[in-house]
Structure formats: C-alpha cells, structure tokens
Design an enzyme around this catalytic site. Structure first.
Site, PDB file in Angstrom:
ATOM      1  N   GLY A 219      -4.493  10.801   0.922  1.00  8.50           N
ATOM      2  CA  GLY A 219      -5.635  11.283   2.274  1.00  8.50           C
ATOM      3  C   GLY A 219      -6.829   9.958   2.891  1.00  8.50           C
TER       4      GLY A 219
ATOM      5  N   GLY B 174     -10.563   7.953   3.556  1.00  8.71           N
ATOM      6  CA  GLY B 174     -12.379   8.071   3.280  1.00  8.71           C
ATOM      7  C   GLY B 174     -12.875   7.672   4.081  1.00  8.71           C
TER       8      GLY B 174
ATOM      9  N   GLY C 193     -11.482   3.493   4.850  1.00  9.00           N
ATOM     10  CA  GLY C 193      -9.937   3.458   4.072  1.00  9.00           C
ATOM     11  C   GLY C 193      -8.732   4.590   3.655  1.00  9.00           C
TER      12      GLY C 193
ATOM     13  N   VAL D  57      -5.871   6.376   1.419  1.00  8.96           N
ATOM     14  CA  VAL D  57      -5.130   6.188   0.593  1.00  8.96           C
ATOM     15  C   VAL D  57      -3.895   6.212  -0.008  1.00  8.96           C
ATOM     16  CG1 VAL D  57      -5.947   7.354  -2.468  1.00  8.96           C
ATOM     17  CG2 VAL D  57      -7.813   6.955  -0.700  1.00  8.96           C
TER      18      VAL D  57
ATOM     19  N   LYS E 105      -6.347   1.958  -1.454  1.00  7.51           N
ATOM     20  CA  LYS E 105      -7.194   2.408  -1.275  1.00  7.51           C
ATOM     21  C   LYS E 105      -7.067   0.978  -0.140  1.00  7.51           C
ATOM     22  CE  LYS E 105     -11.889   3.200  -0.492  1.00  7.51           C
ATOM     23  NZ  LYS E 105     -12.926   4.034  -1.279  1.00  7.51           N
TER      24      LYS E 105
ATOM     25  N   ASP F 194     -23.247   8.305  -0.672  1.00  4.66           N
ATOM     26  CA  ASP F 194     -22.705   9.410   0.443  1.00  4.66           C
ATOM     27  C   ASP F 194     -21.699  10.033  -0.510  1.00  4.66           C
ATOM     28  OD1 ASP F 194     -21.657  10.447   2.769  1.00  4.66           O
ATOM     29  OD2 ASP F 194     -19.453   8.730   2.164  1.00  4.66           O
TER      30      ASP F 194
END
Length: 598
Positions: A298, A300, A303, A305, A319, A420
């Site tokens: 995935g 972020g 970054g 992952v 990450k 966040d």
C-alpha cells in the site's frame, strides 16, 4: 483504583474478568496473597499491585499471562523465589519486583523475555551469580539489582548489551571488571558502590591492574589446556571406531555444515536490526528484491509500504520514504525523523509495533510489525471482506483506536497528537485488532510550542477549526476519530451523506433513521441486542466528537471509558434517528466544556 485506601485481600473475582486488560491496585492497604485466579486473565497487559502489604509467594500461574507487558509487584512483603514461569511472558516490557523479601538466585528463564526493557529486582535477598543469559536481553535499557547479596563477577555477555542506558549494582558482593559498554563506563559511582572488588574506568573505582588480568588469563589458559587434553584423549579413544563412518558420511556432513552456516547467518532478524545496520539494510533489500513492485502492499502519506519475509514465519512491513528533490527533501526528512521519535517511545497494543529504521542519502525506510489484513479502509471498500467484518469486530476496532488515542493524549509525557488519523492509517492484524500507524505528522504537545504553522491531515478528517487556526490540539484528533468511528459502522466515509443530514435536521419532517445509514451489507435489521447497544453508543459518541466547537467535544479518555459501558436502549434501533443521537451527545458532553478537559 490506586491510592483509594482499599484494604483486605485481593478479591479472586478479578480472575473471572476474562477481558480485563489493565489492573492497577497500587498504593492501597491490600494484604494476603496474590490470588492464583489472576493467571486466567489472558487479555491482561498491565498489572500493578505495588505499595501494598501483600505476602506469600508470587504465584506460578502468572506465567500464563501471555499478553502481559507491564508487571509491577514492588514494595510488598512477597517471599520465596522468583518464579521461572516469568520466562513464558514473551511480551513483557517492564518487570519490577523490588522492595520485597525474594530470595535464592535470579532464574535463568528471565533471559527468555527477549523484549524486556526495564528489570528492577533491587532491595531483596537474592544470592548467587548474575546469570549470563541476562546478556541476551538486547532490548534491555534499565537494569537495577542493587541491595541484594549477589556475588561473583559481572558476566562477559553484558559486553553485548549496547542498548543498556542505566544500571545500578550497588550494595552487593560483586567483583572483577566492569563490562566495556556505555552504561557501565558512564555509570555514577553511587550505582556501583559497596561491592566486594569491582574495578574499571569509573571515577571512584580502582583500575583493573595487570596482576588481576594475568591471574584471570592464567585461569582461562589452564581451562583451555584441560579442555584440549580431554578433547585429544577423546579423539584417540573414538577415532578407531568412527573413522570409517567419518569417511562414508564426509560429503553429507559438508552439506549439513553448509546448511548450519546459513542458519547461523540467519540469526533472529529482530536481534540483527538492533546492532548491525549493514546486515539490517542488506536483509531488507534482499527480501524485497530491491523494493520490487510485487511486494507492494500500500501507500501512505509520504511513503510506499512493502511486505518482506525475512525468515520463515518472520514477516515485516517496510515503508520506503518517497524520494524527493530540493526543498521537499527537507520536509520528508522531518516527517521521517518525527515518526521515528514518536514510535520509539510508544508502547501500546493498539499502536503499530516499530522495529527499526535505515537512514541513508540514497534510501530511507522504516520497519514495522506486518498487519495481515491491511488498512481499515481496504476492508470496508471490499464487499466480501466487509461482510466478514461483523459488528462485534467493528466495535472492537473503534474501541482499540479510542484506547490508543487516549494513551497518546493522557498517558504519554509530553502528550502526543497524531494529526492525520484516517481509516487508511488504521491497520488490522489477523484477529481484526486495530493498530494506529503513520505518525509522520505527529507532534509532541510541549508548553513552549504554540507557533506551529503547518496544516497537516487528510481532507474529510481535518477538524474545522484548522481553517482559522494553525495550532493543532488534542481535540483535532477527537474530531478525526469521530469521522473514523462513523465510517466504521456505516461502511463508507460519512461526509457526503450524514453531515448533510445533520445540517438539515431542522428543515425536514422525518429525520433519517440510524438503521438506514448503517452498513447495509451486514443487514442492520438483524443486529443482536448487545451489538445494537454498542453501535448506538459509537454513533452517539461520534456525533459528540464532531461538534464544530472543539470545547464541546469529549476527551479521548472520556470516549475510551464510555465505549466500555453497556447502556440499555431506550427505544428500538429501528426508531432511533440521527437528530436524537446528536442532541443526546450535546447534552451529555456539552457540560464538560464549562469545566475544561480532564
């Protein structure tokens, strides 16, 4: 329940609270023995019975607390030996048995608690040598074993404890040289005084003279000679009978030896990353084949992952910080360092576990515990997974996120805000337990830090007051939590649907019913009574968190407590509308704005 002047024995009823996670009965007048029933609290991760008058032995059943992280039995009248079963507590981070009457030696099994960071056995009656296996506790930061009757020399294995920052060995019968590591070299004299014959480079101690060194060298030399002689004699006795088998199996033994060497090189990865940065870096790059896209998991805020299997059964998440140019590189580096700073000091079951990092001009990455089920958003967006994500699991996720934020806001010093929080930053493990992640924008709340100007967060989760104020507060996290809580029970982000309803309540005759906005993939009309109570409680608390005025929002400590309380429904779920929930939340928590946050 600490400092409440509770007297008498510890009630065995605690042993029947199977879901209890934290128990603090410190600084009371408790007496008697620790009930063995506490060993049945399988979910317990914190137990504090310090500063009481508890007697007897530490029950061996305490070794069954597989999730225990903090165990404090200090300042009591406990006697007997330290139970070897403590070595079975693999998640143990802090163990404090100080100021008791424990005797015999320190058990070797303590060395099995490989994640132990704090060990305090001071002010007891312990005897014997310090076990060499304690040197294997490479995560250990604080070691206090003062005021005992320990003897012998400090094990040479302590020379590998580079993570050790504080030691206290005073008032024992120890002798010989101090290990050549920072914690001992920089230790104050008070931490090593009143021993039999310690020597080293600490002010107040004699230097280790050459006579002692020669004596020790002669001693070890004599041992080596004896071992060599015995080995040679054994070889002569066995060579006649084994030589034929040695020749026949020579090739097979070479293969086995090669395999053993490879296995030796594949030491426990989580130990390697603690002391060898190059091996750490090479192993990550090898496991991801240079961060190949087939290992992509995935992405972020700053970054990408990747999933990396270091050894069989050892899978981690990596990450990689996005490469950047010119000024943006400075921003990325700040976020990178900020996440390291935040995660290094966080220890909570609902916050992603941080293993290490690599910082290089050409490559920077962070290493975490791998979460099999990915993010909460991914689970809600996929129909099949969402149908398996039943109401009880969703309730547990909301509670876990609330507990993590409550810990950050009220138990960390200084407090920490995430800034966040989104469904994309909440990761689920194989048991659907929630873990808050992605702390690249997190900030420590310090009294002298009031001039922040950077607005951080994700649209749809940002608190409305940040439109006119750039100073983030805990209440900004509270607002984001409210959005995530509604998103979890509704199966999608609530912005385009629920908030429109809330803003037009006074303009419509029939406010929208709660059952109509819940995730229809789980058939809300078939909700069990307990699940219905939990879902209504989550919705009510979520609306309280979404108040436009941050002063009217509850604290995360309040939210965490309220989510554990079962409140009977005053009317059927099918009759509850969103306007009622909003009004209830305003009446319940609005009064707290008068008295401030607590």
């Amino acid at each position: 329940m600490s400092n409440n002047n509770i007297s008498g024995g510890i009630p065995a009823i605690f042993g029947r609270m199977a879901q209890l996670q934290s128990l603090n009965l410190s600084s009371n007048n408790l007496s008697g023995e620790i009930p063995r029933e506490l060993g049945s609290l399988s979910m317990l991760f914190k137990l504090d019975l310090s500063s009481n008058s508890i007697m007897g032995k530490v029950p061996t059943e305490i070794g069954r607390l597989s999730h225990i992280e903090y165990l404090n039995l200090a300042s009591n009248n406990l006697s007997g030996s330290i139970p070897i079963q403590l070595g079975s507590c693999k998640s143990l981070l802090s163990l404090n048995l100080s100021r008791n009457k424990l005797w015999r030696s320190i058990p070797l099994e303590i060395g099995n608690a490989q994640f132990l960071e704090v060990l305090d056995l001071s002010n007891n009656l312990l005897i014997g040598n310090i076990p060499g296996v304690l040197g294997q506790l490479i995560m250990l930061q604080v070691l206090i074993i003062s005021h005992n009757r320990l003897s012998g020399s400090i094990p040479h294995t302590f020379s590998n404890m580079s993570g050790l920052t504080s030691v206290d060995l005073s008032y024992n019968n120890l002798e010989g040289p101090l290990p050549n590591v920072k914690a001992f070299n920089e230790a104050p004299f008070e931490a090593i005084q009143h021993n039999k014959g310690l020597c080293g480079n600490v002010v107040g101690l004699p230097k280790c003279n050459s006579t002692e060194s020669k004596k020790r060298n002669r001693y070890f030399g004599a041992r080596i000679i004896v071992i060599l002689i015995l080995s040679f004699l054994g070889f002569l006795l066995l060579s006649c009978t084994l030589i034929f088998l040695v020749i026949i199996n020579h090739h097979r033994r070479k293969i086995i030896k090669r395999g053993n060497n490879e296995q030796a090189n594949d030491l426990d990865f989580f130990r390697i990353l603690s002391y060898d940065g190059k091996v750490f870096y090479d192993r990550i790059v090898e496991a991801t084949e240079g961060f190949d896209s087939k290992y992509y998991v995935g992405e972020g805020a700053y970054g990408i992952v990747y999933k990396a299997e270091i050894l069989e059964g050892q899978t981690i998440a990596v990450k990689q910080i996005s490469s950047s140019q010119e000024d943006s590189e400075i921003v990325d580096l700040i976020q990178f360092e900020r996440e390291i700073q935040a995660l290094t000091n966080l220890r909570h079951r609902n916050i992603v576990k941080f293993y290490g990092f690599c910082s290089h001009v050409q490559c920077r990455f962070l290493v975490y515990e791998y979460m099999e089920r990915g993010s909460l958003r991914t689970t809600l967006n996929e129909d099949e997974r969402a149908k398996e994500f039943q109401w009880d699991k969703r309730v547990n996720v909301v509670r876990g996120v609330a507990d993590a934020l409550s810990y950050m806001h009220h138990e960390c010093s200084p407090p920490l805000i995430h800034r966040d929080l989104t469904s994309n930053n909440i990761l689920l493990d194989r048991d659907n337990e929630a873990h808050v992640s992605d702390f690249g924008t997190a900030r420590l709340l310090r009294p002298d830090s009031s001039n922040w100007t950077n607005i951080a967060g994700t649209i749809g989760y940002i608190a409305p007051e940040l439109a006119y104020s750039t100073i983030p507060t805990k209440k900004c996290d509270v607002y984001s939590f409210g959005v995530v809580a509604l998103e979890t029970i509704m199966g999608k982000h609530p912005g385009d649907h629920v908030f429109q309803e809330c803003s037009s309540f006074t303009q419509i005759e029939s406010p929208m019913l709660l059952k109509d906005v819940l995730d229809q993939r789980l058939l809300p009309s078939r909700l069990r009574l307990q699940d219905a109570q939990d879902v209504v409680s989550i919705a009510k608390l979520a609306f309280a968190c979404l108040q436009t005025d941050p002063r009217l929002r509850p604290t995360m400590a309040q939210v965490s407590r309220e989510l554990r309380v079962q409140v009977p429904l005053e009317m059927p779920l099918s009759a509850i509308n969103l306007e009622q929930l909003r009004d209830l939340s305003v009446r319940k928590f609005g009064a707290f704005a008068v008295y401030g946050e607590f």
